[in-house]
Design a protein around this motif. Structure first.
Motif, PDB file in Angstrom:
ATOM      1  N   THR A 435       1.557   1.795   0.116  1.00  0.00           N
ATOM      2  CA  THR A 435       2.825   0.971  -0.149  1.00  0.00           C
ATOM      3  C   THR A 435       3.875   2.147   1.050  1.00  0.00           C
ATOM      4  OG1 THR A 435       3.484   2.026  -1.797  1.00  0.00           O
ATOM      5  CG2 THR A 435       2.286   0.087  -2.088  1.00  0.00           C
ATOM      6  N   SER A 436       4.962   1.381   1.741  1.00  0.00           N
ATOM      7  CA  SER A 436       5.754   1.611   2.509  1.00  0.00           C
ATOM      8  C   SER A 436       7.091   2.820   1.293  1.00  0.00           C
ATOM      9  CB  SER A 436       7.055   0.602   2.481  1.00  0.00           C
ATOM     10  OG  SER A 436       7.692   0.105   1.802  1.00  0.00           O
ATOM     11  N   HIS A 437       6.879   2.524   0.585  1.00  0.00           N
ATOM     12  CA  HIS A 437       7.437   3.975  -0.601  1.00  0.00           C
ATOM     13  C   HIS A 437       7.039   4.930  -1.344  1.00  0.00           C
ATOM     14  CE1 HIS A 437       6.227   1.154  -3.554  1.00  0.00           C
ATOM     15  NE2 HIS A 437       6.021   1.165  -4.498  1.00  0.00           N
ATOM     16  N   SER A 438       5.432   5.232  -1.192  1.00  0.00           N
ATOM     17  CA  SER A 438       5.128   5.703  -1.668  1.00  0.00           C
ATOM     18  C   SER A 438       5.129   7.667  -0.853  1.00  0.00           C
ATOM     19  CB  SER A 438       3.398   5.849  -0.945  1.00  0.00           C
ATOM     20  OG  SER A 438       2.497   6.485  -1.433  1.00  0.00           O
ATOM     21  N   SER A 439       5.153   8.553  -1.730  1.00  0.00           N
ATOM     22  CA  SER A 439       5.691   9.574  -1.290  1.00  0.00           C
ATOM     23  C   SER A 439       4.387  10.349  -0.884  1.00  0.00           C
ATOM     24  CB  SER A 439       5.693  10.375  -2.464  1.00  0.00           C
ATOM     25  OG  SER A 439       4.994  10.345  -3.329  1.00  0.00           O
ATOM     26  N   TYR A 440       2.464   9.269  -0.835  1.00  0.00           N
ATOM     27  CA  TYR A 440       2.022  10.495  -0.773  1.00  0.00           C
ATOM     28  C   TYR A 440       1.356   9.583   0.867  1.00  0.00           C
ATOM     29  CZ  TYR A 440       0.246  13.156  -4.075  1.00  0.00           C
ATOM     30  OH  TYR A 440       0.540  14.140  -4.793  1.00  0.00           O
ATOM     31  N   ASN A 441       2.551   9.022   1.190  1.00  0.00           N
ATOM     32  CA  ASN A 441       1.950   7.622   2.212  1.00  0.00           C
ATOM     33  C   ASN A 441       3.038   8.537   3.449  1.00  0.00           C
ATOM     34  OD1 ASN A 441       2.308   6.292   4.957  1.00  0.00           O
ATOM     35  ND2 ASN A 441       3.392   4.602   3.575  1.00  0.00           N
ATOM     36  N   ASN A 442       2.220   9.645   3.615  1.00  0.00           N
ATOM     37  CA  ASN A 442       3.192  10.680   4.523  1.00  0.00           C
ATOM     38  C   ASN A 442       3.307  10.175   6.164  1.00  0.00           C
ATOM     39  OD1 ASN A 442       2.439  12.673   2.579  1.00  0.00           O
ATOM     40  ND2 ASN A 442       0.639  13.160   3.093  1.00  0.00           N
ATOM     41  N   GLY A 443       1.693   9.157   6.762  1.00  0.00           N
ATOM     42  CA  GLY A 443       2.643   8.956   8.043  1.00  0.00           C
ATOM     43  C   GLY A 443       3.605   7.941   8.170  1.00  0.00           C
ATOM     44  N   LYS A 444       4.069   7.301   6.901  1.00  0.00           N
ATOM     45  CA  LYS A 444       4.864   6.131   7.158  1.00  0.00           C
ATOM     46  C   LYS A 444       4.716   5.218   7.943  1.00  0.00           C
ATOM     47  CE  LYS A 444       7.195   9.521   4.645  1.00  0.00           C
ATOM     48  NZ  LYS A 444       6.967   9.256   3.156  1.00  0.00           N
ATOM     49  N   TRP A 445       3.150   4.517   7.530  1.00  0.00           N
ATOM     50  CA  TRP A 445       2.932   3.328   8.127  1.00  0.00           C
ATOM     51  C   TRP A 445       3.401   1.954   7.376  1.00  0.00           C
ATOM     52  CZ3 TRP A 445      -0.367   0.364   5.054  1.00  0.00           C
ATOM     53  CH2 TRP A 445      -1.017  -1.197   5.391  1.00  0.00           C
ATOM     54  N   THR A 446       3.659   1.335   7.889  1.00  0.00           N
ATOM     55  CA  THR A 446       5.065  -0.101   6.641  1.00  0.00           C
ATOM     56  C   THR A 446       3.772  -1.558   7.103  1.00  0.00           C
ATOM     57  OG1 THR A 446       6.620  -0.228   8.263  1.00  0.00           O
ATOM     58  CG2 THR A 446       6.707   1.111   6.353  1.00  0.00           C
ATOM     59  N   ARG A 448       4.933  -5.330   5.321  1.00  0.00           N
ATOM     60  CA  ARG A 448       4.968  -5.761   4.276  1.00  0.00           C
ATOM     61  C   ARG A 448       4.307  -6.612   3.549  1.00  0.00           C
ATOM     62  NH1 ARG A 448      10.874  -8.471   6.958  1.00  0.00           N
ATOM     63  NH2 ARG A 448      11.427  -6.869   6.779  1.00  0.00           N
ATOM     64  N   GLN A 449       3.015  -7.138   4.694  1.00  0.00           N
ATOM     65  CA  GLN A 449       2.077  -8.165   3.755  1.00  0.00           C
ATOM     66  C   GLN A 449       1.068  -7.354   2.976  1.00  0.00           C
ATOM     67  OE1 GLN A 449      -0.838  -9.729   6.646  1.00  0.00           O
ATOM     68  NE2 GLN A 449      -1.510 -11.250   4.957  1.00  0.00           N
ATOM     69  N   TYR A 450       0.869  -5.749   2.622  1.00  0.00           N
ATOM     70  CA  TYR A 450       0.595  -5.028   2.458  1.00  0.00           C
ATOM     71  C   TYR A 450       1.211  -4.767   1.077  1.00  0.00           C
ATOM     72  CZ  TYR A 450      -1.954  -0.753   1.030  1.00  0.00           C
ATOM     73  OH  TYR A 450      -2.607   0.302  -0.105  1.00  0.00           O
ATOM     74  N   ASP A 451       2.321  -4.015   1.376  1.00  0.00           N
ATOM     75  CA  ASP A 451       3.121  -3.725  -0.197  1.00  0.00           C
ATOM     76  C   ASP A 451       3.183  -5.485  -0.899  1.00  0.00           C
ATOM     77  OD1 ASP A 451       4.091  -1.677   1.476  1.00  0.00           O
ATOM     78  OD2 ASP A 451       5.871  -2.633   1.503  1.00  0.00           O
ATOM     79  N   TRP A 469      -8.468  -8.571  -7.718  1.00  0.00           N
ATOM     80  CA  TRP A 469      -9.562  -8.358  -7.379  1.00  0.00           C
ATOM     81  C   TRP A 469      -9.440  -8.694  -6.238  1.00  0.00           C
ATOM     82  CZ3 TRP A 469     -13.024  -4.601  -7.862  1.00  0.00           C
ATOM     83  CH2 TRP A 469     -13.998  -4.529  -7.314  1.00  0.00           C
ATOM     84  N   ARG A 470      -8.739 -10.163  -6.057  1.00  0.00           N
ATOM     85  CA  ARG A 470      -8.414 -10.493  -4.573  1.00  0.00           C
ATOM     86  C   ARG A 470      -7.394 -10.196  -3.787  1.00  0.00           C
ATOM     87  NH1 ARG A 470      -9.155 -17.138  -6.151  1.00  0.00           N
ATOM     88  NH2 ARG A 470     -11.502 -17.218  -6.098  1.00  0.00           N
ATOM     89  N   ASP A 471      -6.120  -9.745  -4.387  1.00  0.00           N
ATOM     90  CA  ASP A 471      -5.131  -9.225  -3.957  1.00  0.00           C
ATOM     91  C   ASP A 471      -5.251  -7.999  -3.366  1.00  0.00           C
ATOM     92  OD1 ASP A 471      -3.214 -11.237  -4.689  1.00  0.00           O
ATOM     93  OD2 ASP A 471      -2.855 -10.314  -6.194  1.00  0.00           O
ATOM     94  N   MET A 472      -6.095  -7.148  -3.765  1.00  0.00           N
ATOM     95  CA  MET A 472      -6.333  -5.847  -3.680  1.00  0.00           C
ATOM     96  C   MET A 472      -7.512  -5.803  -2.155  1.00  0.00           C
ATOM     97  SD  MET A 472      -7.473  -3.232  -7.018  1.00  0.00           S
ATOM     98  CE  MET A 472      -8.100  -4.751  -7.933  1.00  0.00           C
ATOM     99  N   VAL A 473      -8.479  -6.527  -2.591  1.00  0.00           N
ATOM    100  CA  VAL A 473      -9.723  -6.695  -1.685  1.00  0.00           C
ATOM    101  C   VAL A 473      -9.026  -7.327   0.210  1.00  0.00           C
ATOM    102  CG1 VAL A 473     -11.247  -8.088  -0.173  1.00  0.00           C
ATOM    103  CG2 VAL A 473     -11.728  -7.006  -2.245  1.00  0.00           C
ATOM    104  N   LYS A 474      -7.859  -8.534  -0.360  1.00  0.00           N
ATOM    105  CA  LYS A 474      -6.430  -7.866   0.764  1.00  0.00           C
ATOM    106  C   LYS A 474      -5.919  -7.636   0.824  1.00  0.00           C
ATOM    107  CE  LYS A 474      -6.692 -13.353   0.131  1.00  0.00           C
ATOM    108  NZ  LYS A 474      -5.894 -14.590  -0.703  1.00  0.00           N
ATOM    109  N   ALA A 475      -5.665  -6.485   0.335  1.00  0.00           N
ATOM    110  CA  ALA A 475      -4.692  -5.459   0.727  1.00  0.00           C
ATOM    111  C   ALA A 475      -5.305  -4.267   1.481  1.00  0.00           C
ATOM    112  CB  ALA A 475      -4.768  -4.772  -0.368  1.00  0.00           C
ATOM    113  N   GLU A 476      -6.423  -4.174   1.474  1.00  0.00           N
ATOM    114  CA  GLU A 476      -7.280  -3.058   2.146  1.00  0.00           C
ATOM    115  C   GLU A 476      -8.145  -3.537   4.194  1.00  0.00           C
ATOM    116  OE1 GLU A 476      -8.922  -0.435   3.074  1.00  0.00           O
ATOM    117  OE2 GLU A 476     -10.377   0.356   0.843  1.00  0.00           O
TER     118      GLU A 476
END
Length: 522
Positions: A435-446, A448-451, A469-476
């Protein structure tokens, strides 16, 4: 230490000691600041949370002897046993409250702070908008901890078994000050073992039985000595000369030992991927560029010809085995084949298009990687694949693990080979990192749909399993199609174990190992 067996006393000493190889240095023992797997597994051996993860994704009582969840899933009550720190002081509910507040406090800069987001006020505290005392974790009594969540979180029980949810002694943090968690002496322990012999920079350390541990009678080994080895030939020599009881092989060594009964291929939930620094280098914000980079890498050749250790090409960011529904693994449901399949012709076409869009003819970037044998071979292969793209000049810089980790976390890289091991058996253990606010997103990809999809899975759909489950599949799939990161492979641990070593407990998710049941038969 492991040689000879004369008198009965010597025999007993040998039986209860094991020498175990690690591939990288120990980075930190600070519960609030640790980020890597070596630190995580060491903390799991020396400390204990409310619950403990054991083989088979099972949870057993830890400091909490029992717990209760309200019908709405928002209130968790943990009843604590009377346990002690290694200095003899009691472990109480206040130690959990203090630890969690310390982690989410902005000045601590705890990279796992986001995992507390479901706890009342945690997010506001971490954003500096509210005082840490407002965190929804309350010590109702010395041995009763009540946690208030803002929304249901079915896997919260797994979170409290993880190192970043462990208790911390406020007295110890104050006593050791800036040195807290930086050496084995500047720390207190409430788990099966105590850490000894770690100066903060050396390549050897040991776990010794903690006599203050509440369940010390169940801890079998007296000592586990850890030794960092990075050179493959040295590893084999050390193992063959009985200086290592447990060793990790590399590359072609695995094939050489494939018929040896001492070889164990352990499939874990560690995913390796490449991150591109999209914050500092606008070039990497171009989707065609990211897509071209991903399509230029032949993952089958990478795992079969270069790694040769049982690792397999990744289907996405989430590892196989981190969740299933109706008999389908999440990684299979969310698989976007075109995003992780090499296609040199398409890669070149997309690359040239991206160069035109960014106004570039040639570019030069440096790829960071660990200085381990696997890290060096991986970086060399990726470099050779990317060099095939016209006008793309890639240099490689191999760094000690601790240094590479710090550079990654601080955004001091252009491209970097990173890894993540799932903490609990749910896809969100990985998805939340991007997610855009995660500290582990080191490359800072953002994106909005994913978030929004991750937020829905964690919020309005948290108690609706099918929709979640559908939300997570779509996010991936959004992450895969947008090439937010470049997935590479799911790792395996090719391990040699001496025939006399028994009781090793391995599980794919973090913290991977439970060393408390290991024993020697000879």
């Amino acid at each position: 230490m492991l040689a000879g067996c004369g008198a009965s006393k010597s025999s007993n000493q040998v039986k209860n000691k094991v020498t175990w190889m690690q591939t990288s240095e120990l980075s930190s023992m600070d519960v609030s600041k640790m980020t890597d797997m070596i630190s995580d597994t060491t903390l799991n051996g020396t400390n204990e949370g409310l619950l403990r993860m054991v083989k088979g994704n099972r949870l057993i009582p830890g400091v909490a002897k029992s717990y209760h969840v309200s019908k709405d899933g928002l209130t968790w009550t943990f009843n604590l046993r009377h346990s002690k720190w290694s200095d003899g002081t009691p472990v109480t509910a206040k130690d959990f409250v203090y630890s969690w507040r310390r982690t989410v406090t902005p000045k601590t800069a705890g990279e796992f702070a986001y995992t507390f987001d479901h706890i009342k006020n945690a997010k506001a505290i971490n954003q500096g908008k509210m005082a840490p005392a407002k965190l929804g974790a309350i010590a109702k009594s010395p041995y009763k901890l009540v946690v208030h969540l803002t929304r249901p979180q079915s896997y919260f029980k797994y979170l409290v078994s993880q190192a970043y949810f462990f208790p911390q002694s406020q007295a110890a943090v104050k006593k050791f000050g800036a040195k807290y968690g930086t050496t084995s002496r500047d720390m207190v322990y409430n788990g099966p073992f105590k850490l000894t012999g770690w100066t903060g920079t050396n390549d050897t350390w040991s776990l010794v039985k903690n006599n203050q541990y509440w369940h010390k009678s169940a801890v079998k080994p007296d000592q586990i000595k850890f030794q960092v080895e990075k050179d493959p030939s040295t590893v084999v020599n050390q193992y063959q000369s009985n200086k290592l009881d447990v060793a990790i092989l590399s590359g072609q060594q695995v094939q050489q030992y494939r018929h040896n009964k001492q070889l164990h291929i352990r499939k874990n939930a560690q995913m390796w991927f490449m991150e591109m620094n999209q914050k500092k280098y606008p070039f990497f914000r171009n989707h065609n560029i990211r897509k071209a980079i991903s399509l230029s890498i032949d993952r089958n050749q990478f795992t079969k010809k270069v790694l040769q250790d049982g690792s397999t090409p990744s289907k996405g960011f989430v590892a196989l085995g981190l969740g299933s529904r109706n008999g389908r693994d999440f990684a299979d449901d969310a698989y976007v084949k075109s995003a992780v399949t090499a296609n040199s012709a398409a890669a070149k076409k997309l690359w040239l298009k991206g160069l035109k869009q960014t106004g570039k003819k040639t570019v030069s970037f440096t790829l960071l990687a660990d200085d381990t044998d696997t890290g060096k071979r991986s970086a060399e292969f990726i470099q050779s694949e990317l060099d095939k793209l016209p006008g793309f000049n890639v240099a490689v810089e191999n760094l000690p693990f601790k240094t590479r980790l710090t550079r990654s976390a601080n955004g001091q890289f252009q491209m970097v080979l990173s890894s993540w091991t799932g903490d609990y058996p749910d896809p969100m253990t990985s998805l939340s990192n991007m997610t855009s606010h995660s500290s582990y997103n080191n490359g800072k990809w953002t994106n909005r749909q994913y978030d929004r999809l991750v937020e829905a899975a964690e919020g309005k759909d948290a108690n609706r399993p099918q929709q979640r489950w559908r939300d997570m599949v779509k996010a991936e799939k959004v992450l895969a199609n947008d090439e937010g990161i470049v997935p590479l492979y799911q790792a395996a641990v090719p391990q040699l174990v001496k025939p006399g070593i028994k009781g090793i407990q391995f599980f794919p998710e973090s913290p991977e190992w439970d060393w408390s049941k290991i024993y020697r038969t000879k």
